[in-house]
Design a protein around this motif. Sequence first.
Motif, PDB file in Angstrom:
ATOM      1  N   THR A 137      24.024  50.257 -47.892  1.00 11.48           N
ATOM      2  CA  THR A 137      23.059  51.223 -48.430  1.00 11.48           C
ATOM      3  C   THR A 137      21.897  51.417 -47.462  1.00 11.48           C
ATOM      4  O   THR A 137      21.568  50.529 -46.667  1.00 11.48           O
ATOM      5  CB  THR A 137      22.488  50.759 -49.786  1.00 11.48           C
ATOM      6  N   VAL A 138      21.278  52.579 -47.548  1.00 12.27           N
ATOM      7  CA  VAL A 138      20.103  52.853 -46.721  1.00 12.27           C
ATOM      8  C   VAL A 138      18.989  51.875 -47.085  1.00 12.27           C
ATOM      9  O   VAL A 138      18.242  51.423 -46.219  1.00 12.27           O
ATOM     10  CB  VAL A 138      19.666  54.327 -46.857  1.00 12.27           C
ATOM     11  N   LYS A 139      18.909  51.493 -48.335  1.00 15.24           N
ATOM     12  CA  LYS A 139      17.917  50.502 -48.775  1.00 15.24           C
ATOM     13  C   LYS A 139      18.119  49.176 -48.030  1.00 15.24           C
ATOM     14  O   LYS A 139      17.163  48.538 -47.609  1.00 15.24           O
ATOM     15  CB  LYS A 139      18.043  50.282 -50.286  1.00 15.24           C
ATOM     16  N   ASP A 140      19.383  48.789 -47.832  1.00 15.23           N
ATOM     17  CA  ASP A 140      19.674  47.566 -47.076  1.00 15.23           C
ATOM     18  C   ASP A 140      19.329  47.722 -45.596  1.00 15.23           C
ATOM     19  O   ASP A 140      18.866  46.776 -44.960  1.00 15.23           O
ATOM     20  CB  ASP A 140      21.147  47.175 -47.229  1.00 15.23           C
ATOM     21  N   ILE A 175      16.929  49.626 -44.444  1.00 18.60           N
ATOM     22  CA  ILE A 175      15.464  49.535 -44.413  1.00 18.60           C
ATOM     23  C   ILE A 175      15.023  48.081 -44.438  1.00 18.60           C
ATOM     24  O   ILE A 175      14.162  47.663 -43.651  1.00 18.60           O
ATOM     25  CB  ILE A 175      14.846  50.309 -45.601  1.00 18.60           C
ATOM     26  N   ALA A 176      15.606  47.284 -45.320  1.00 19.57           N
ATOM     27  CA  ALA A 176      15.214  45.875 -45.444  1.00 19.57           C
ATOM     28  C   ALA A 176      15.437  45.117 -44.131  1.00 19.57           C
ATOM     29  O   ALA A 176      14.575  44.339 -43.706  1.00 19.57           O
ATOM     30  CB  ALA A 176      15.996  45.214 -46.579  1.00 19.57           C
ATOM     31  N   ARG A 177      16.574  45.354 -43.488  1.00 18.44           N
ATOM     32  CA  ARG A 177      16.865  44.648 -42.233  1.00 18.44           C
ATOM     33  C   ARG A 177      15.943  45.121 -41.105  1.00 18.44           C
ATOM     34  O   ARG A 177      15.471  44.307 -40.299  1.00 18.44           O
ATOM     35  CB  ARG A 177      18.328  44.858 -41.830  1.00 18.44           C
ATOM     36  N   VAL A 178      15.689  46.423 -41.041  1.00 14.15           N
ATOM     37  CA  VAL A 178      14.807  46.956 -39.995  1.00 14.15           C
ATOM     38  C   VAL A 178      13.379  46.454 -40.209  1.00 14.15           C
ATOM     39  O   VAL A 178      12.677  46.134 -39.252  1.00 14.15           O
ATOM     40  CB  VAL A 178      14.903  48.503 -39.934  1.00 14.15           C
ATOM     41  N   LYS A 179      12.947  46.353 -41.470  1.00 14.64           N
ATOM     42  CA  LYS A 179      11.608  45.807 -41.764  1.00 14.64           C
ATOM     43  C   LYS A 179      11.473  44.371 -41.278  1.00 14.64           C
ATOM     44  O   LYS A 179      10.384  43.924 -40.946  1.00 14.64           O
ATOM     45  CB  LYS A 179      11.320  45.867 -43.265  1.00 14.64           C
ATOM     46  N   LYS A 180      12.581  43.637 -41.235  1.00 11.66           N
ATOM     47  CA  LYS A 180      12.564  42.243 -40.762  1.00 11.66           C
ATOM     48  C   LYS A 180      12.559  42.155 -39.239  1.00 11.66           C
ATOM     49  O   LYS A 180      12.614  41.071 -38.679  1.00 11.66           O
ATOM     50  CB  LYS A 180      13.773  41.485 -41.307  1.00 11.66           C
ATOM     51  N   GLY A 181      12.545  43.315 -38.564  1.00 15.75           N
ATOM     52  CA  GLY A 181      12.472  43.309 -37.109  1.00 15.75           C
ATOM     53  C   GLY A 181      13.792  43.537 -36.398  1.00 15.75           C
ATOM     54  O   GLY A 181      13.867  43.419 -35.183  1.00 15.75           O
ATOM     55  N   SER A 211       4.559  54.198 -42.620  1.00 11.32           N
ATOM     56  CA  SER A 211       4.673  54.567 -44.034  1.00 11.32           C
ATOM     57  C   SER A 211       5.982  54.077 -44.646  1.00 11.32           C
ATOM     58  O   SER A 211       6.103  53.967 -45.856  1.00 11.32           O
ATOM     59  CB  SER A 211       4.591  56.091 -44.193  1.00 11.32           C
ATOM     60  N   GLY A 212       6.987  53.797 -43.800  1.00 13.43           N
ATOM     61  CA  GLY A 212       8.282  53.348 -44.294  1.00 13.43           C
ATOM     62  C   GLY A 212       9.166  54.479 -44.782  1.00 13.43           C
ATOM     63  O   GLY A 212      10.233  54.240 -45.332  1.00 13.43           O
ATOM     64  N   HIS A 213       8.735  55.719 -44.550  1.00 14.56           N
ATOM     65  CA  HIS A 213       9.503  56.869 -45.030  1.00 14.56           C
ATOM     66  C   HIS A 213      10.467  57.429 -43.993  1.00 14.56           C
ATOM     67  O   HIS A 213      11.331  58.232 -44.326  1.00 14.56           O
ATOM     68  CB  HIS A 213       8.570  57.990 -45.489  1.00 14.56           C
ATOM     69  N   PRO A 222      15.007  64.834 -34.539  1.00 21.67           N
ATOM     70  CA  PRO A 222      14.080  65.012 -33.422  1.00 21.67           C
ATOM     71  C   PRO A 222      13.448  63.710 -32.940  1.00 21.67           C
ATOM     72  O   PRO A 222      12.415  63.728 -32.307  1.00 21.67           O
ATOM     73  CB  PRO A 222      13.026  65.928 -34.030  1.00 21.67           C
ATOM     74  N   GLY A 223      13.999  62.557 -33.262  1.00 24.14           N
ATOM     75  CA  GLY A 223      13.417  61.291 -32.837  1.00 24.14           C
ATOM     76  C   GLY A 223      12.947  60.452 -34.015  1.00 24.14           C
ATOM     77  O   GLY A 223      12.692  59.279 -33.890  1.00 24.14           O
ATOM     78  N   ARG A 224      12.853  61.097 -35.156  1.00 23.25           N
ATOM     79  CA  ARG A 224      12.565  60.405 -36.407  1.00 23.25           C
ATOM     80  C   ARG A 224      13.492  60.989 -37.463  1.00 23.25           C
ATOM     81  O   ARG A 224      13.785  62.172 -37.445  1.00 23.25           O
ATOM     82  CB  ARG A 224      11.127  60.636 -36.871  1.00 23.25           C
ATOM     83  N   ALA A 225      13.946  60.160 -38.355  1.00 20.58           N
ATOM     84  CA  ALA A 225      14.795  60.649 -39.444  1.00 20.58           C
ATOM     85  C   ALA A 225      14.223  60.153 -40.754  1.00 20.58           C
ATOM     86  O   ALA A 225      14.061  58.947 -40.949  1.00 20.58           O
ATOM     87  CB  ALA A 225      16.223  60.156 -39.276  1.00 20.58           C
ATOM     88  N   HIS A 226      13.869  61.083 -41.636  1.00 20.75           N
ATOM     89  CA  HIS A 226      13.382  60.705 -42.958  1.00 20.75           C
ATOM     90  C   HIS A 226      14.491  59.955 -43.676  1.00 20.75           C
ATOM     91  O   HIS A 226      15.674  60.247 -43.512  1.00 20.75           O
ATOM     92  CB  HIS A 226      12.960  61.946 -43.753  1.00 20.75           C
ATOM     93  N   VAL A 227      14.124  58.975 -44.457  1.00 23.32           N
ATOM     94  CA  VAL A 227      15.089  58.136 -45.161  1.00 23.32           C
ATOM     95  C   VAL A 227      16.084  58.993 -45.954  1.00 23.32           C
ATOM     96  O   VAL A 227      17.291  58.766 -45.907  1.00 23.32           O
ATOM     97  CB  VAL A 227      14.357  57.119 -46.070  1.00 23.32           C
ATOM     98  N   SER A 228      15.608  60.017 -46.647  1.00 25.36           N
ATOM     99  CA  SER A 228      16.515  60.857 -47.441  1.00 25.36           C
ATOM    100  C   SER A 228      17.454  61.675 -46.554  1.00 25.36           C
ATOM    101  O   SER A 228      18.616  61.896 -46.903  1.00 25.36           O
ATOM    102  CB  SER A 228      15.722  61.781 -48.374  1.00 25.36           C
TER     103      SER A 228
END
Length: 159
Positions: A77-80, A82-88, A116-118, A127-133
């Motif tokens: 999941t994208v939520k997972d 996010i969690a792993r990326v938040k851990k570095g 922001s975590g979004h 373009p170098g950033r991808a919104h979570v959705s």
Amino acid sequence: MRYIRKQNDNYSCTPLAVANALKWAGYKFSWKASKKEFCWALKTTREGTERKNVNAFLSSAKKLKKIKSSRAYKNITVKDIIARVKKGEAAIIGYYFKDKKGIGGHTFFVSGLTQSGHSFYTVNLRPGRAHVSTLQRRLTSLDTNKYPYHVWFIRKTHV
């Protein structure tokens, strides 16, 4: 850090994503001088790179002292993510899509999350950033049972 941002063909996105993961971990090299070696090591052809070759390369990359890689996660999941990326950790993500030519694939590198975590910081995904959705929509635009997406996590190790 200077990532490799330009893919000059229709098939080297996976070698480019793997090379950016190594750059993220602190390895220094020239893409111009190394592209052929990355394509050879990942057995990339003009049709692209098979997922099993990414697994084999990252498994052999255990010899590299600066990174630790994970096995491929299918349809995590994208939520997972996010969690792993938040851990570095960083991520290499490969997914399938449908266009005028039929079913295609693309692989890109995620180096982190915005404050922001979004949105994810991405390389080789415009373009170098991808919104979570947006990422969620891209990864699940096709039947994921038939066309699963894969995520490999990369962690820096301290040498």
